[in-house]
Design a protein around this motif. Structure first.
Motif, PDB file in Angstrom:
ATOM      1  N   PRO A  60       0.721  -1.202  -0.088  1.00 54.84           N
ATOM      2  CA  PRO A  60       0.086  -0.077  -0.062  1.00 54.84           C
ATOM      3  C   PRO A  60       0.671   1.076  -0.056  1.00 54.84           C
ATOM      4  CG  PRO A  60       0.261  -1.062   2.325  1.00 54.84           C
ATOM      5  CD  PRO A  60       0.693  -1.879   1.284  1.00 54.84           C
ATOM      6  N   LEU A  61       2.103   1.143   0.220  1.00 54.52           N
ATOM      7  CA  LEU A  61       3.000   2.548   0.421  1.00 54.52           C
ATOM      8  C   LEU A  61       3.199   2.983  -1.094  1.00 54.52           C
ATOM      9  CD1 LEU A  61       5.211   1.785   3.363  1.00 54.52           C
ATOM     10  CD2 LEU A  61       2.809   2.648   3.478  1.00 54.52           C
ATOM     11  N   LEU A  62       3.316   2.390  -2.058  1.00 58.76           N
ATOM     12  CA  LEU A  62       3.650   2.760  -3.299  1.00 58.76           C
ATOM     13  C   LEU A  62       2.526   2.685  -4.133  1.00 58.76           C
ATOM     14  CD1 LEU A  62       7.170   1.250  -3.437  1.00 58.76           C
ATOM     15  CD2 LEU A  62       6.644   3.326  -2.606  1.00 58.76           C
ATOM     16  N   LEU A 105      10.480   0.732  -8.952  1.00 58.74           N
ATOM     17  CA  LEU A 105      11.305   0.046  -8.199  1.00 58.74           C
ATOM     18  C   LEU A 105      11.524  -1.392  -8.507  1.00 58.74           C
ATOM     19  CD1 LEU A 105      12.505  -0.233  -5.211  1.00 58.74           C
ATOM     20  CD2 LEU A 105      10.165  -1.145  -4.535  1.00 58.74           C
ATOM     21  N   ALA A 106      10.828  -2.069  -9.274  1.00 56.79           N
ATOM     22  CA  ALA A 106      11.183  -3.342  -9.912  1.00 56.79           C
ATOM     23  C   ALA A 106      12.328  -3.202 -10.866  1.00 56.79           C
ATOM     24  CB  ALA A 106       9.962  -4.079 -10.269  1.00 56.79           C
ATOM     25  N   SER A 162      14.497   5.333  -9.011  1.00 55.84           N
ATOM     26  CA  SER A 162      13.214   4.757  -8.208  1.00 55.84           C
ATOM     27  C   SER A 162      12.353   6.052  -7.959  1.00 55.84           C
ATOM     28  CB  SER A 162      13.610   4.186  -6.726  1.00 55.84           C
ATOM     29  OG  SER A 162      14.165   2.775  -7.043  1.00 55.84           O
ATOM     30  N   GLY A 163      12.826   7.366  -7.919  1.00 54.71           N
ATOM     31  CA  GLY A 163      11.913   8.224  -7.548  1.00 54.71           C
ATOM     32  C   GLY A 163      11.972   8.706  -6.335  1.00 54.71           C
ATOM     33  N   ARG A 208      10.093   6.531   1.239  1.00 56.81           N
ATOM     34  CA  ARG A 208       9.037   5.616   1.891  1.00 56.81           C
ATOM     35  C   ARG A 208       9.857   4.398   2.319  1.00 56.81           C
ATOM     36  NH1 ARG A 208       2.889   5.892   1.016  1.00 56.81           N
ATOM     37  NH2 ARG A 208       2.518   8.209   1.729  1.00 56.81           N
ATOM     38  N   MET A 209      10.816   4.012   1.221  1.00 57.60           N
ATOM     39  CA  MET A 209      11.279   2.840   1.620  1.00 57.60           C
ATOM     40  C   MET A 209      13.068   2.757   1.457  1.00 57.60           C
ATOM     41  SD  MET A 209       9.264   0.125  -0.836  1.00 57.60           S
ATOM     42  CE  MET A 209       9.996  -1.156  -0.025  1.00 57.60           C
TER      43      MET A 209
END
Length: 210
Positions: A95-97, A105-106, A134-135, A141-142
């Motif tokens: 849910p965070l992305l 991210l992948a 990734s941005g 957030r990660m």
């Protein structure tokens, strides 16, 4: 542990070797913590199926057959919840992305796994490199919380080669043929491995000064 292994190889070639250890015990970052009779690994140490050099050393120490393999599960703690990331379905529901951020991210992880020469990454910080691919929001957030948890105040200074090394190692484990991610450990942890390695060094006349 790298220094101990190097000392072993030199001794096997007939050299006289002395190890000068700055800490109170041999092992460097692999040395364990202890509290009374309780001993545990100081850092995050596991063996992957793709760790051919380490497994070769364990074989030499008669410990490879004692490796215990367990299926690894992955989670991310945020907002008071432990969110599973152990499967593609977990990742899709994360849910965070946003969907686009998950794709980026992948793609970042796949890109890192395909880098053969990581030397250029030593000239850029991990945070800067991860933001590029990734941005910014995904880093906030990660990636950044993970880097802070691992490296503390050095999170913003570590090079992108650090992230590359972790991703490349994990990807190599998947390419080794396992359908799932397996982590291995020797009962007794690295304390037992270091004890056996130290005994081998002593048998070959290696002197250790701590």
């Amino acid at each position: 542990m790298l220094g101990m292994t190097l000392a072993l190889r030199l001794a096997q070639r007939g050299r006289q070797v002395t190890i000068w250890e700055g800490a109170a015990e041999l092992g460097g970052l692999a040395a364990p913590w202890s509290l009374g009779e309780i001993v545990w690994d100081r850092h995050y140490h596991v063996t992957l199926a793709s760790d051919s050099s380490l497994r070769g050393l364990l074989r030499e120490l008669d410990l490879e057959s004692e490796l215990v393999w367990v299926t690894a599960r992955t989670g991310f703690y945020a907002g008071g919840r432990l969110l599973s990331l152990s499967s593609v379905f977990d990742y899709a529901a994360f849910p965070l992305l946003s969907p686009l951020e998950k794709v980026r991210l992948a793609a970042t992880i796949i890109r890192a796994s395909r880098i053969g020469d990581a030397r250029p990454l030593e000239r850029v910080t991990a945070v800067e490199w991860l933001r590029r691919y990734s941005g910014r929001r995904t880093v906030e957030r990660m990636w950044h919380p993970l880097l802070r948890a691992k490296l503390g105040a050095n999170a913003d200074r570590v090079s992108a080669a650090f992230i590359w090394a972790i991703i490349a190692r994990m990807y190599a484990a998947r390419r080794s043929g396992a359908k799932r991610e397996l982590f291995g450990y020797v009962r007794g942890g690295y304390a037992r491995i270091l004890e056996r390695l130290a005994a081998h060094l002593e048998e070959r006349g290696v002197r250790a000064i701590v």
